[in-house]
Design a protein around this motif. Structure first.
Motif: not given
Length: 410
Positions: A330-350
């Motif tokens: 729920l963070a504002e775009d002004a914060v999100v666009h400053q975030l560093p390179e990201s890695f996200i891992l997801t699982c199908e059955y989660d």
């Protein structure tokens, strides 16, 4: 003497019979109340793990009822029993960073220059987990990526409510970033990482640090099946995987409430979505909407939910769910666009799959580079099972390798 011997035999027989009934009850509960999707590899192994967890929970409840200890204390005690001993490839040291317990893993292998530094926040729904429960995972990351890993033993709920865990993780990270030279860490290569609730904490810490000009900029954030919001527990992944181990839909809401308030009152309202005013839901729908989830993730079933309003009393109890430090999605775009390179891992059955997918979209929409790794046959908590008493899963090893490879590529 014969009478004493007879009594001991009787007590032992009663104990054994009770334990057998307990295990049989756990097995019955397992087959009656959980779903193992056809796409899960080695489904029998997952059932066995869940039976063990149910048995532990029942034993804890019995001990609580007879006044020996609480169910929560027993579960934590059992979780923390694993010890791995000395690792010939790592220097391992327990310290405190700004009064927060940490465990530091430093590779012994010589390194040409300064190393990467990884702040790791463990999962466990903010209620469980410790330095011990994620010891093997942290060792694997440190050795595989040749990075300095700092595991943070933050305070747990319900004893310590929000924002205690977040503050501990933030304070420990700031302390580390102010003392990087002591650990041979490159200031340009500091990463925050966490799984499940730890992924939530890593995202929140990463957002907060975007405003700190007195500290090095984070190089990256690694979010492993993170829980990032508590406004909608009826997203497609929550509906599809509501009874898939190791995290049920009800448990996800329960843990969020325990972290927020130290109790699970109003859980029914949270599950049905009547805990946040409709106008606020509509405001957040630009970020938190099933429409932002690719259609291929809805083919296993999804029923759109009717928007329900809430009472003032319920909202007053849970309104802090709308704070980004609690729900980083729920963070504002002004914060999100400053975030560093990201890695996200997801699982199908989660159940938390869609939290990760929605955050991935938010990051990409704001120009943040994202590496996404999806385990098609994965379930919640699978990475932490690597090397656990023969209960490893191939997809868990692939997930861990993806994290290590991302780190090595930074």
């Amino acid at each position: 003497m014969a009478v004493v011997y007879t009594l001991l035999v009787l007590y032992l027989a009663v104990f054994v019979a009770g334990f057998i009934l307990l295990v049989m009850g756990a097995i019955h509960f397992n087959f009656s109340n959980i779903e193992i999707p056809p796409g899960v590899n080695q489904p029998v192994k997952l059932r066995i793990i869940h039976i063990i967890l149910i048995t532990r929970s029942v034993v804890g409840k019995i001990l609580e009822n007879i006044g020996i200890c609480s169910q929560l204390s027993f579960a934590r005690y059992v979780q923390d029993r694993s010890t791995l001993g000395v690792d010939p490839k790592l220097f391992i040291e327990d310290l405190c960073f700004d009064k927060v317990p940490v465990r530091i893993y430093q590779p012994k292998v010589p390194f040409a220059s300064q190393r990467r530094g990884v702040m790791f926040f463990h999962g466990g729904g903010w209620v469980f987990g410790s330095l011990e429960t994620h010891e093997k995972l942290c060792r694997s990351i440190a050795k595989g990526s040749e990075s300095v890993v700092v595991s943070v033993g933050y305070r747990l709920a319900p004893e310590h409510k929000y924002p205690a865990a977040y503050e501990d993780c933030l304070n420990a990270t700031i302390h580390f970033m102010k003392n990087l030279e002591h650990y041979g860490v490159d200031p340009a290569h500091v990463i925050v990482c966490g799984d499940s609730a730890g992924g939530n904490l890593a995202a929140a810490v990463s957002q907060t640090l975007t405003t700190r000009s007195d500290l090095p900029k984070l190089r990256a954030q690694i979010l492993i099946y993170p829980g990032l919001q508590a406004l909608d527990f009826n997203l497609p992944s929550y509906q599809q995987n509501r009874a898939v181990p190791l995290l049920f839909r009800e448990h996800a809401a329960f843990y969020a409430l325990q972290y927020l308030n130290g109790h699970a009152l109003h859980m029914e309202e949270v599950l049905e979505g009547s805990h946040i005013p409709i106008d606020m839901k509509l405001n957040y729908s630009k970020w938190l909407s099933p429409d932002n989830i690719p259609e291929k993730f809805k083919v296993r079933g999804y029923k759109p939910q009717v928007l329900l309003d809430c009472t003032t009393e319920v909202y007053e109890e849970v309104q802090r769910f709308c704070e980004p430090n609690m729900c980083p999605l729920l963070a504002e775009d002004a914060v999100v666009h400053q975030l560093p390179e990201s890695f996200i891992l997801t699982c199908e059955y989660d159940v938390l799959r869609d939290d990760g997918l929605l955050y991935k979209k938010r990051l990409e929409d704001n120009g943040v580079r994202v590496t996404w790794y999806h385990l098609e046959d994965g379930f919640h908590g699978i990475l932490n099972l690597n090397g656990f008493c023969g209960f490893s899963f191939p997809s868990g090893k692939r997930g861990l390798d993806s994290v290590v490879n991302f780190l090595k590529g930074l």
